[in-house]
Motif scaffolding. Sequence first.
Motif, PDB file in Angstrom:
ATOM      1  N   GLY A 242       0.741  -1.420  -0.099  1.00 10.00           N
ATOM      2  CA  GLY A 242      -0.170   0.072   0.101  1.00 10.00           C
ATOM      3  C   GLY A 242       0.739   1.186   0.044  1.00 10.00           C
ATOM      4  O   GLY A 242       0.210   2.441   0.242  1.00 10.00           O
ATOM      5  N   GLY A 243       2.362   1.130  -0.189  1.00  8.49           N
ATOM      6  CA  GLY A 243       2.776   2.239  -0.164  1.00  8.49           C
ATOM      7  C   GLY A 243       2.982   2.893   1.103  1.00  8.49           C
ATOM      8  O   GLY A 243       3.031   2.447   2.094  1.00  8.49           O
ATOM      9  N   LYS A 244       2.637   4.281   1.131  1.00 12.20           N
ATOM     10  CA  LYS A 244       2.579   5.209   2.413  1.00 12.20           C
ATOM     11  C   LYS A 244       1.313   5.194   3.320  1.00 12.20           C
ATOM     12  O   LYS A 244       1.211   5.798   4.275  1.00 12.20           O
ATOM     13  CB  LYS A 244       3.100   6.622   1.865  1.00 12.20           C
ATOM     14  CG  LYS A 244       4.764   6.580   1.848  1.00 12.20           C
ATOM     15  CD  LYS A 244       4.996   7.668   1.016  1.00 12.20           C
ATOM     16  CE  LYS A 244       5.387   8.972   2.293  1.00 12.20           C
ATOM     17  NZ  LYS A 244       6.507   9.515   2.584  1.00 12.20           N
ATOM     18  N   GLY A 245       0.344   4.444   2.508  1.00 14.50           N
ATOM     19  CA  GLY A 245      -1.008   4.299   3.157  1.00 14.50           C
ATOM     20  C   GLY A 245      -1.912   5.400   2.593  1.00 14.50           C
ATOM     21  O   GLY A 245      -3.085   5.584   3.429  1.00 14.50           O
ATOM     22  N   HIS A 246      -1.827   6.188   1.626  1.00 16.10           N
ATOM     23  CA  HIS A 246      -2.802   7.028   1.288  1.00 16.10           C
ATOM     24  C   HIS A 246      -4.217   6.580   1.050  1.00 16.10           C
ATOM     25  O   HIS A 246      -5.148   7.104   1.233  1.00 16.10           O
ATOM     26  CB  HIS A 246      -2.093   7.828  -0.074  1.00 16.10           C
ATOM     27  CG  HIS A 246      -1.598   7.093  -0.937  1.00 16.10           C
ATOM     28  ND1 HIS A 246      -0.005   6.662  -0.954  1.00 16.10           N
ATOM     29  CD2 HIS A 246      -2.000   6.301  -2.019  1.00 16.10           C
ATOM     30  CE1 HIS A 246       0.287   5.861  -1.950  1.00 16.10           C
ATOM     31  NE2 HIS A 246      -0.973   5.458  -2.615  1.00 16.10           N
ATOM     32  N   ASP A 247      -4.076   5.064   0.515  1.00 14.21           N
ATOM     33  CA  ASP A 247      -5.642   4.572   0.348  1.00 14.21           C
ATOM     34  C   ASP A 247      -6.365   4.242   1.485  1.00 14.21           C
ATOM     35  O   ASP A 247      -7.359   4.781   1.487  1.00 14.21           O
ATOM     36  CB  ASP A 247      -5.266   3.388  -0.631  1.00 14.21           C
ATOM     37  CG  ASP A 247      -5.209   3.628  -2.089  1.00 14.21           C
ATOM     38  OD1 ASP A 247      -5.183   4.844  -2.505  1.00 14.21           O
ATOM     39  OD2 ASP A 247      -5.284   2.684  -2.629  1.00 14.21           O
ATOM     40  N   LEU A 248      -5.561   3.931   2.600  1.00 13.89           N
ATOM     41  CA  LEU A 248      -6.152   3.826   4.064  1.00 13.89           C
ATOM     42  C   LEU A 248      -6.430   4.996   4.459  1.00 13.89           C
ATOM     43  O   LEU A 248      -7.767   5.034   5.043  1.00 13.89           O
ATOM     44  CB  LEU A 248      -5.111   2.854   4.740  1.00 13.89           C
ATOM     45  CG  LEU A 248      -4.850   1.299   4.281  1.00 13.89           C
ATOM     46  CD1 LEU A 248      -4.121   0.633   5.328  1.00 13.89           C
ATOM     47  CD2 LEU A 248      -6.290   0.724   4.076  1.00 13.89           C
ATOM     48  N   HIS A 249      -5.755   6.008   4.236  1.00 20.87           N
ATOM     49  CA  HIS A 249      -5.917   7.193   4.916  1.00 20.87           C
ATOM     50  C   HIS A 249      -7.251   7.758   4.370  1.00 20.87           C
ATOM     51  O   HIS A 249      -8.232   8.319   5.101  1.00 20.87           O
ATOM     52  CB  HIS A 249      -5.024   8.239   4.664  1.00 20.87           C
ATOM     53  CG  HIS A 249      -4.777   9.518   5.318  1.00 20.87           C
ATOM     54  ND1 HIS A 249      -4.510   9.753   6.843  1.00 20.87           N
ATOM     55  CD2 HIS A 249      -5.758  10.512   5.089  1.00 20.87           C
ATOM     56  CE1 HIS A 249      -4.801  10.862   7.107  1.00 20.87           C
ATOM     57  NE2 HIS A 249      -5.647  11.275   6.172  1.00 20.87           N
ATOM     58  N   GLU A 250      -7.602   7.665   3.135  1.00 22.81           N
ATOM     59  CA  GLU A 250      -8.786   8.059   2.541  1.00 22.81           C
ATOM     60  C   GLU A 250      -9.817   7.373   3.089  1.00 22.81           C
ATOM     61  O   GLU A 250     -10.978   8.014   3.084  1.00 22.81           O
ATOM     62  CB  GLU A 250      -8.487   8.068   0.926  1.00 22.81           C
ATOM     63  CG  GLU A 250      -9.555   8.638   0.163  1.00 22.81           C
ATOM     64  CD  GLU A 250      -9.606   8.682  -1.426  1.00 22.81           C
ATOM     65  OE1 GLU A 250      -8.611   7.772  -1.950  1.00 22.81           O
ATOM     66  OE2 GLU A 250     -10.269   9.373  -2.013  1.00 22.81           O
ATOM     67  N   LEU A 251      -9.509   5.990   2.660  1.00 18.76           N
ATOM     68  CA  LEU A 251     -10.822   5.017   3.359  1.00 18.76           C
ATOM     69  C   LEU A 251     -11.484   5.452   4.686  1.00 18.76           C
ATOM     70  O   LEU A 251     -12.461   5.581   5.004  1.00 18.76           O
ATOM     71  CB  LEU A 251     -10.292   3.590   3.507  1.00 18.76           C
ATOM     72  CG  LEU A 251     -11.197   2.601   3.747  1.00 18.76           C
ATOM     73  CD1 LEU A 251     -12.599   2.676   2.773  1.00 18.76           C
ATOM     74  CD2 LEU A 251     -10.506   1.331   3.755  1.00 18.76           C
ATOM     75  N   LYS A 252     -10.345   5.695   5.589  1.00 16.08           N
ATOM     76  CA  LYS A 252     -10.919   6.030   6.810  1.00 16.08           C
ATOM     77  C   LYS A 252     -11.578   7.384   7.047  1.00 16.08           C
ATOM     78  O   LYS A 252     -12.455   7.610   7.669  1.00 16.08           O
ATOM     79  CB  LYS A 252      -9.359   6.018   7.916  1.00 16.08           C
ATOM     80  CG  LYS A 252      -9.907   6.313   9.169  1.00 16.08           C
ATOM     81  CD  LYS A 252     -10.289   4.814   9.923  1.00 16.08           C
ATOM     82  CE  LYS A 252     -10.649   4.992  11.269  1.00 16.08           C
ATOM     83  NZ  LYS A 252     -11.384   3.882  11.861  1.00 16.08           N
ATOM     84  N   ALA A 253     -11.104   8.194   6.243  1.00 17.79           N
ATOM     85  CA  ALA A 253     -11.385   9.533   6.147  1.00 17.79           C
ATOM     86  C   ALA A 253     -13.028   9.731   5.604  1.00 17.79           C
ATOM     87  O   ALA A 253     -13.955  10.515   6.239  1.00 17.79           O
ATOM     88  CB  ALA A 253     -10.566  10.511   5.348  1.00 17.79           C
TER      89      ALA A 253
END
Length: 401
Positions: A242-253
């Motif tokens: 997931g790289g630096k986690g930008h997708d998870l950050h967006e999912l959570k937001a």
Amino acid sequence: MTQDTSQVEAILSQLQTAGASYKENTPGAREKLMSLSHDLISSLELPSEAIMRMGWAEPARAANCRTAVDLNIFEHLKQSGEAGITAKELAAKCSADEVLISRTMRHLAAMNVVSEKSENTYSATPLAEALSESRYRDGILFLYDVAGVSFRHLPEYLKNTGYKLPTSVTDGPFQAAHKTELSAFAWLDKTPPYLQAFNNYMSAYRFGKPSWVDPGFYPVSDRLIEGFNSDYSDVFLVDVGGGKGHDLHELKAKYPQIPGKLILQDRPAVISTVSDDSFEAVSHDFFTAQPIKHARAYYLHSILHNWGDDDCIKILQQLKPAMKPGYSRLLLNEIVVPRQNPTWPITSMDQLMLVLAAIQERTEAHLTELLKKAGFNIVKIYSYEFGQESLVEAELDVTTL
Ligand SMILES: C[S@@+](CC[C@H](N)C(=O)[O-])C[C@H]1O[C@@H](n2cnc3c(N)ncnc32)[C@H](O)[C@@H]1O
């Protein structure tokens, strides 16, 4: 030269319709307008102009942008605000030759990267402002120094290899360009400024484009949140590579009500740069057994397109024992190449994959066959109008367990 104006008129009329949709914020209208604008230029441009544009105007723009990054010109423009800054002042700030800077800025203005406010006075466009941010600046750095050089070696590489399709991750235009026998990822690991630039750029290259968690794309609530069962595992989703986690950050937001944990997995060199409390970040090599069992979803974004079929099958098979049949979902966020008339963002990504790692973007038929071989069935492919990437939902093929 006689001009056939009927094609231009047809495009102008379509532009008008697309313009009306754009005003109404219709999804895909902006992309349609851009595509039609490209068509318009192509139908107006003379061959001599096309060669001039491809042969020197665009290479000069790319080289000037790269120099501007080195000299922090985009930051200076941003700081100068509405009033702008003269080429003379810029040259002084950059400790560079005034005539050189003046000529550089002139071309960047002619190519719409910056704006010329008055004679030899420049200000930032929205693009130039973006290029003052590290994530976009790193895009210029990575693409010019790493990918651009590989593209320039492509014709000679193909000639030397008898126009065979490159198929080795350790022997292709990238290796010819960078004089290495390492794969692009192994080379990046050993070349930290570019590893950092690549990871930073990855967090921005899709910025502003439709995301799988946007309304109307993938129904996260219906397909994942509903039916989440903490008796199986408290993990909601694992972002593999997931790289630096930008997708998870967006999912959570966008879905703060997500009922379980979010886990980011990537290589140690990447995980060590991550700090974000929306998820847990752990090092994991996706060629080894998946340690998180029975998560609701295993999500791989732009992972399979980096690997040949045999490697993709190995990656997918590492997930199988961890997945709970009938519950865990496999989510692939990938470009799915249309059978006809794919757009240039899709075809050029395919070319980028070719020069960097001798790999390719896949069609639906190719993905279906690949997943079948790895023991998965596609449930549905979710796409967004004019979106570049699709969300492929797949499940374990229980007959292969
Ligand atoms: C193209 S990037 C995609 C990153 C992210 N998923 C995205 O779409 O923005 C590929 C990612 O795979 C990671 N990667 C490469 N080899 C890996 C491996 N063996 N195990 C885990 N991650 C790996 C890279 O570090 C990189 O973050």
